[in-house]
Design a protein around this motif. Structure first.
Motif: not given
Lengths: 670, 158
Positions: A158-167, A220-223, A196-204
């Motif tokens: 999944i990919i999306g944005t989150m507040p820079a301070s929380k990164m 918050s997720k971005v489609d 900032g933009w973040v993405a995670v790739f993970y095992d199902e």
């Protein structure tokens, strides 16, 4: 003068000749179809012409094509020129031939598919722009987007944005959650960026815990558009190639549209007018009633048109029958204004106020001389007059075939300009005091002074007296017209009591005033008093006649005398003739003075002076022409018309050719 | 005292040009707002809208006119300076007041009427004649103020 007599007409047409008869009506332009429902004396049904739906359909296609193609069309005739009469002439036969030669349905199908393609391309371009905006946030994203859009058998992303301070805290927690079973992407937000933009790739298998962790850090997720497969770099390249292709495609289609416009617009315009003519013709039938064999059309024909129409209908013999009646008092026929050439330009002013009712007085010739003089006095500068006349004469020469409504206005301004020249010459105003202000024009001074009889700048009171006197003249004219009109309608109470009472009273008061101020000899005093009291007596006696009881009648009668203040106000209103005339000359004087001052500057003074003179006088001319027009008109509408005229009629508008782009040749009649 | 007279005349001129101009600015502004609204629907009405918007602009010109007359009278615009007493200066100041007051308020009122007329031609462009006359009714009183200022200035003998 006056409104022309109108006949009420009933036209019986056998259906076999319907088309041709309607054509003849339209050609002669002397039959106004009355709205249906007014008279149901004839049994029958309203029946639409079978051709009407077809023509309306074609007209809709033509409108679509013009709306679509005209923005891409280089017109050789400007819209202004066309409005002023630069139209190609065609005959209806030519229109019919053109209709046959052109497959409008095919053209508009083609245009529609072009339009659809263009919309598709533009929406795809917009989509690309959105995707590119997304990619621009992720310049260093090196994972294939496929992992996010579809994933693999076990890996989700999944990919999306989150507040820079929380990164930072998110990265710590997420690494714990993943514990080697996935990967993290995080952009490096700039200092001013909140997100900032973040993405995670993970095992199902750990997807629940991943989501929990993400939510905890306000993710918050971005489609991502599902078409994205590769990395940012790869996708950006694909997109830019697609964009180039689409831009080329768009250009090709636009060229195609321009070609189509070049080839077809003129023909479609002609056809659009041709179909409008046909539609008007068939729509006229909607106001008629028809029986099995015969259609009955009701309407109005001006007396002057009767002969023309009978002649045009004569070829149809007995299959057409025209009955004429005089309009009954219950009817409200339209009005057709007929004016002599000298007052014709002023007809537009009457129409601006509202056409007279049928049978009422047409005020055009009555206001014409007053408007002529008043405009001249309000503008009051011979130089401006010359420019006005020249400008409008030039327009009239250039566009010789302009429609009569425009022509009337242009002629009106030429006449007004002439009046301005006369007043300006008599008051010695030529572009303000241009002749006196600049010494190199001094050779013109004798000519100017020879024509000067009154300088309102020096003798404003004399000019004011003239203005007010003209006001008195016009008001009495108005009252006399009302008097005549009431007599004409055999309304003797209205003539002698209402209008007559005021005329006598006002004449008496004027004479009385003249005696009191010493202009008239004392011998007139007695006459003046008698007239005043007689007039006042008539008013007091009659103006309360609609009230109940003797007391009510007396009070209303007395109160009516208060109306004298409105006459006083009316007369004073004419002082604007002085004020506006003076304002024009004074503004001109000021412009010349400023130019004179600027002219003394070294080196470039003359250029500034010239600029001030030209620019200043053009501005002053524009402002003062507007003012002169509006105020001269107001004196007619408010002070003059209120005495005798109320408008409220409708103008005669016959079934005729109403076209926008071409004019229809009228060769087969007269 | 001569200087005081001239200064009073200048005060009058400043009031005439300033207030009448301010009124016109407000009036033209009101009409312009309305006109911009109409033109978002139909940009083709620009000509008519401009005509109606210009109508409340005349008060500013009238004010300027009186201001020029006033300073011309005391010889401030070239020519010989004229000796003006304080009373004469006060007279010139008062003579400027009609157009300053009448111009200011009538321009605002006319601006509102123009705005309404602009709305009218948005729906009924064929009624332009009537739409132009309504604001002109208001302007009458500015013209009367102008007239009175002219007559008063003309009456003051220096």
């Amino acid at each position: 003068m006056a409104v022309e007599g109108i006949k009420k007409a009933e036209l019986y047409v056998h259906k076999s000749n319907l088309e041709e008869v309607l054509g003849a009506l339209q050609r002669t332009a002397s039959f106004e179809v009355a709205a249906s429902g007014a008279d149901q004396s004839i049994e029958g049904v309203v029946q639409a012409h079978p051709e009407l739906p077809r023509v309306e359909g074609l007209l809709a296609e033509a409108r679509f094509l013009l709306r679509f193609l005209e923005p891409h069309f280089q017109d050789k005739v400007s819209p202004v020129a066309r409005a002023l009469g630069e139209k190609e002439e065609i005959s209806l036969e030519e229109g019919e031939a053109l209709e046959k030669s052109l497959d409008i349905a095919a053209i508009s199908d083609g245009a529609r598919s072009l339009e659809r393609r263009l919309v598709e391309i533009r929406s795809e371009l917009a989509q690309i722009a959105t995707t590119e905006a997304l990619l621009s946030h992720l310049p260093d994203f090196s994972y294939p987007f496929e992992l996010i859009t579809s994933g693999t058998e076990r890996v989700r992303g999944i990919i999306g944005t989150m507040p820079a301070s929380k990164m930072p805290s998110w990265r710590r927690d997420m690494e714990t959650v993943l514990s080697g079973m996935g990967e993290i992407y995080a952009s490096t937000p700039g200092e001013k960026e909140q997100e900032g933009w973040v993405a995670v790739f993970y095992d199902e298998s750990i997807s629940d815990r991943v989501m929990e962790c993400m939510t905890a850090h306000s993710f918050s997720k971005v489609d991502v558009p599902s078409a994205l497969k590769g990395t940012t770099e790869e996708e950006a390249k694909i997109l830019s190639e697609r964009k180039t292709f689409l831009a080329g495609e768009e250009e090709r289609i636009l060229r195609e549209i321009a070609d189509l416009a070049e080839k077809r617009v003129l023909a479609i315009r002609t056809l659009s007018d041709y179909w409008t003519v046909l539609r008007d013709r068939y729509q006229a039938l909607l106001s008629g009633t028809s029986t099995e064999q015969v259609v009955v059309l009701r309407g109005w024909i001006p007396e002057s048109g009767v002969k023309r129409l009978t002649k045009a209908l004569s070829p149809f013999g007995t299959s057409v029958e025209l009955f004429l009646f005089n309009p009954s008092p219950d009817d409200s026929p339209p009005s057709l204004l007929v004016n002599a050439p000298w007052s014709l330009p002023f007809e537009n002013l009457t129409k601006l106020y509202g056409a007279p009712k049928y049978g009422e007085i047409d005020p055009t010739p009555l206001l014409a001389p007053f408007f002529f003089v008043f405009f001249g006095m309000c503008l009051g500068d011979a130089g401006y007059g010359v420019i006005t006349v020249g400008l409008f004469m030039w327009f009239m020469r250039k566009y010789g075939r302009m429609p009569s409504a425009f022509k009337g206005f242009f002629q009106l301004f030429v006449l007004s300009g002439i009046s301005t020249i006369i007043v300006g010459a008599l008051t010695g105003s030529w572009f303000g005091d241009l002749v006196d202000a600049f010494s190199f024009l001094s050779f013109l001074r004798p000519a100017k002074n020879a024509m000067l009889i009154l300088n309102p700048m020096e003798n404003p009171m004399d000019f004011l007296a003239i203005s007010l006197a003209l006001g008195v003249v016009q008001l009495f004219c108005g009252l006399l017209i009302a008097f005549y009109d009431a007599l004409r309608k055999r309304n003797y109470m209205g003539a002698f009591a209402d209008t007559g009472g005021w005329i006598v009273l006002l004449v008496g008061l004027l004479l009385w005033g003249g005696v009191a101020s010493g202009f008239l000899s004392d011998g007139v005093a007695l006459t003046a008093k008698i007239l005043s009291f007689a007039g006042a007596g008539v008013l007091v006696a009659t103006q309360g006649r609609e009230k109940e009881g003797i007391f009510g009648k007396a009070v209303s009668g007395l109160l009516s005398l208060y109306g004298v203040t409105s006459y006083l106000g009316d007369v004073l209103s004419y002082s604007r003739l002085l004020a506006l005339g003076l304002a024009t000359s004074a503004v001109g004087v000021i412009i010349n003075m400023l130019a004179g001052l600027a002219g003394d500057l070294p080196y470039i003074g003359w250029a500034i002076a010239l600029l001030l003179i030209v620019g200043g006088h053009v501005f002053s001319l524009a402002v003062n022409v507007l003012g002169a027009f509006v105020h001269s008109l107001r004196l007619q509408y408010v002070e003059f018309f209120s005495k005798f005229y109320s408008g409220g009629g409708t103008l005669f508008s016959p079934l005729t050719y109403k076209t926008a782009f071409v004019s229809i040749k009228n060769d087969s009649v007269e | 005292m001569e200087l005081l007279g001239v200064m009073l005349a200048i005060l009058g001129a400043a009031m005439a040009a300033g207030w009448a101009g301010a009124g016109s600015a407000i009036g033209v502004g009101i009409a312009g707002e309305s006109g911009a609204g109409v033109m978002t629907e139909d940009p083709g009405k620009f000509g008519l809208v401009l005509l109606l918007q210009a109508l409340p602009g005349t008060q500013g010109i009238y004010g300027l006119l009186i201001a020029f007359f006033a300073i011309l009278k005391v010889g401030l615009l070239g020519g010989e300076p004229i000796a003006v007493t304080a009373y004469q200066g006060l007279g010139i100041f008062f003579a400027c007041l009609p157009i300053a007051i009448g111009g200011y308020f009538s321009a605002i009122a006319q601006g509102k009427t123009s705005a309404a007329s602009i709305q009218m031609i948005a729906k009924r462009p064929e009624e332009t004649g009537k739409a132009v006359i309504l604001p002109a009714m208001v302007e009458t009183y500015a013209v009367l103020s102008l007239l009175m200022s002219i007559i008063l200035l003309n009456g003051i003998k220096l």
